[in-house]
Design a protein around this motif. Structure first.
Motif, PDB file in Angstrom:
ATOM      1  N   HIS A 183       0.834  -1.195   0.000  1.00 15.90           N
ATOM      2  CA  HIS A 183       0.000   0.000   0.000  1.00 15.90           C
ATOM      3  C   HIS A 183       0.871   1.247   0.000  1.00 15.90           C
ATOM      4  O   HIS A 183       1.659   1.469   0.922  1.00 15.90           O
ATOM      5  CB  HIS A 183      -0.891  -0.014   1.251  1.00 15.90           C
ATOM      6  N   TRP A 184       0.703   2.070  -1.048  1.00 14.78           N
ATOM      7  CA  TRP A 184       1.387   3.365  -1.121  1.00 14.78           C
ATOM      8  C   TRP A 184       0.359   4.445  -0.857  1.00 14.78           C
ATOM      9  O   TRP A 184      -0.457   4.761  -1.709  1.00 14.78           O
ATOM     10  CB  TRP A 184       2.033   3.527  -2.492  1.00 14.78           C
ATOM     11  N   GLY A 222      -0.578  -7.713  -5.123  1.00 16.48           N
ATOM     12  CA  GLY A 222      -0.917  -6.488  -5.827  1.00 16.48           C
ATOM     13  C   GLY A 222      -0.448  -5.278  -5.060  1.00 16.48           C
ATOM     14  O   GLY A 222       0.166  -5.381  -3.988  1.00 16.48           O
ATOM     15  N   ILE A 223      -0.730  -4.126  -5.630  1.00 17.56           N
ATOM     16  CA  ILE A 223      -0.400  -2.861  -4.984  1.00 17.56           C
ATOM     17  C   ILE A 223      -1.668  -2.032  -4.858  1.00 17.56           C
ATOM     18  O   ILE A 223      -2.557  -2.100  -5.706  1.00 17.56           O
ATOM     19  CB  ILE A 223       0.661  -2.081  -5.770  1.00 17.56           C
ATOM     20  N   LYS A 224      -1.754  -1.266  -3.799  1.00 15.64           N
ATOM     21  CA  LYS A 224      -2.839  -0.285  -3.633  1.00 15.64           C
ATOM     22  C   LYS A 224      -2.205   1.092  -3.723  1.00 15.64           C
ATOM     23  O   LYS A 224      -1.303   1.413  -2.949  1.00 15.64           O
ATOM     24  CB  LYS A 224      -3.549  -0.462  -2.303  1.00 15.64           C
ATOM     25  N   VAL A 225      -2.678   1.880  -4.660  1.00 17.50           N
ATOM     26  CA  VAL A 225      -2.090   3.195  -4.905  1.00 17.50           C
ATOM     27  C   VAL A 225      -3.098   4.270  -4.509  1.00 17.50           C
ATOM     28  O   VAL A 225      -4.205   4.316  -5.044  1.00 17.50           O
ATOM     29  CB  VAL A 225      -1.715   3.358  -6.393  1.00 17.50           C
ATOM     30  N   ARG A 232      -0.737   8.822 -13.207  1.00 15.82           N
ATOM     31  CA  ARG A 232       0.385   8.126 -12.589  1.00 15.82           C
ATOM     32  C   ARG A 232       0.013   6.684 -12.258  1.00 15.82           C
ATOM     33  O   ARG A 232       0.832   5.775 -12.423  1.00 15.82           O
ATOM     34  CB  ARG A 232       0.834   8.875 -11.325  1.00 15.82           C
ATOM     35  N   GLU A 233      -1.202   6.465 -11.797  1.00 16.30           N
ATOM     36  CA  GLU A 233      -1.611   5.095 -11.499  1.00 16.30           C
ATOM     37  C   GLU A 233      -1.624   4.226 -12.749  1.00 16.30           C
ATOM     38  O   GLU A 233      -1.157   3.083 -12.727  1.00 16.30           O
ATOM     39  CB  GLU A 233      -2.993   5.063 -10.843  1.00 16.30           C
ATOM     40  N   VAL A 234      -2.136   4.752 -13.841  1.00 15.38           N
ATOM     41  CA  VAL A 234      -2.160   3.975 -15.089  1.00 15.38           C
ATOM     42  C   VAL A 234      -0.738   3.658 -15.544  1.00 15.38           C
ATOM     43  O   VAL A 234      -0.431   2.526 -15.944  1.00 15.38           O
ATOM     44  CB  VAL A 234      -2.932   4.737 -16.183  1.00 15.38           C
TER      45      VAL A 234
END
Length: 383
Positions: A183-184, A222-225, A232-234
């Motif tokens: 998680h970021w 996975g990552i949580k943004v 930026r997420e894409v």
């Protein structure tokens, strides 16, 4: 039938509440996306406590709200920022919340993932940060829940540069029993996380984040943004190793990110899916059929409410989330741990009520209206 609501100019305006809610019914889990709602905690309003004391939680109401989310097919992201982690809920309270919610998830067959952080310490050496992470990871794994490795205030304060993040996260991932979610969380949610991953330059921070993942792809589900930056997420999503998911935490741009494009899409782990739970679930089921336009048609109108709740200072969005849970009848009061019910203004509450009512989010619009009038009366607004 109107209600007088305060506006941002110091006056009052008439609003006519809707009389019927949306028809939203429980359903089965989704097939095209993995979706978590980060859930709030319900305070015990009768506890004789204060903002500096440990949180007093109404466990029955807190678990009932999680059953509500599970009944609509949503996963629960537990002991996260939405649960006031580090803003009223300390590690002892979070640990109890994880144990109770994980047991409830097993009992009802609900999906759950829980936050792993370092909030039992305020600072310390890298070794102490690692030990704090390890303690929390062990508890989450023992509970049977998936782990979400959250950003650490203590690590942000202690790390000298990117290499320290690589060391701490590498150490933790090597010993994780199952793949975790990284998680970021951006500084708009928690100012103490400024410069996370060793740099305030987001491009440099992204490179370090991706280096952590590339070194342990088998340990990262996975990552949580949560940066509130769709572009930026894409870009980050497209750079992930195969098999590593992106869970959007962007409460400003979630419909487009979940819908995706020809190169991929984001799953979801969102605080806004606490008040939007049933509607969000219905939208994702429409998306499961391949109807992207229908999905956007249901979810796009909710963005104005989300942007309102998450407006700066963003970290106080929890106040709006709990306020809407009270209006919707999920709890009998508007009291929060840490006294955070005072963190937003009356005009903010009024606009949140108006937007949520307009979306049909309240199962009993009359109850919501009566409770809104009660709050207004407390502030001296006569109807």
């Amino acid at each position: 039938m109107t209600i007088r609501l305060p506006d941002s100019e110091g006056g009052l305006r008439a609003y006519e509440p809707r009389t019927e809610p949306l028809a939203l019914t429980p359903g089965t889990p989704f097939t095209s996306r993995t979706v978590f709602s980060a859930a709030h905690v319900v305070a015990d309003p009768f506890a004789d406590t204060n903002p500096d004391a440990p949180a007093a939680v109404d466990w029955d109401a807190t678990l009932a709200f999680r059953r509500h989310l599970w009944s609509h097919g949503l996963g629960v992201a537990e002991a996260m920022d939405t649960a006031q982690r580090g803003m009223g809920l300390d590690w002892a309270g979070a640990a109890e919340l994880i144990r109770r919610s994980a047991a409830e998830a097993r009992a009802v067959g609900g999906r759950i993932a829980c936050g792993v952080g370092t909030d039992q310490i305020a600072g310390g050496s890298l070794a102490e940060v690692r030990a704090a992470y390890e303690e929390q990871l062990a508890l989450v794994e023992e509970s049977g829940a998936q782990a979400i490795v959250m950003a650490s205030r203590a690590l942000a304060a202690t790390a000298a540069g990117p290499e320290d993040y690589l060391d701490v996260y590498g150490h933790l991932l090597r010993q994780a029993a199952e793949p975790v979610v990284l998680h970021w969380l951006g500084p708009m949610f928690d100012p103490a996380l400024e410069g996370y991953w060793g740099s305030s330059d987001l491009d440099a921070a992204t490179d370090t984040f991706l280096e952590v993942i590339a070194a342990h792809p088998d340990k990262v589900d996975g990552i949580k943004v949560s940066l509130l930056d769709a572009r930026r997420e894409v870009d980050l999503r497209r750079r992930l190793p195969e098999g590593v998911r992106c869970y959007t935490g962007d409460d400003f741009n979630y419909p487009e990110l979940i819908a995706g494009d020809e190169q991929g899409f984001s799953h979801a782990l969102l605080g806004i899916f606490d008040p939007l739970g049933p509607l969000a679930a219905q939208a994702v089921r429409v998306l499961d059929t391949g109807d992207t336009a229908g999905f956007r048609g249901l979810l796009d109108p909710t963005v104005e409410l989300s942007r309102h709740l998450f407006q700066a200072p963003t970290r106080f969005y929890k106040t709006g989330v709990v306020f809407l849970a009270w209006l919707a009848g999920h709890q009998s009061h508007f009291t929060m741990v840490g006294g955070l019910q005072s963190a937003r203004s009356l005009p903010h509450f009024a606009r949140a009520y108006e937007l949520a009512d307009g979306l049909g989010l309240f199962p009993d619009p009359k109850l919501a209206e009566e409770r809104m009038k009660t709050l207004l009366a407390l502030y001296g607004v006569d109807q």
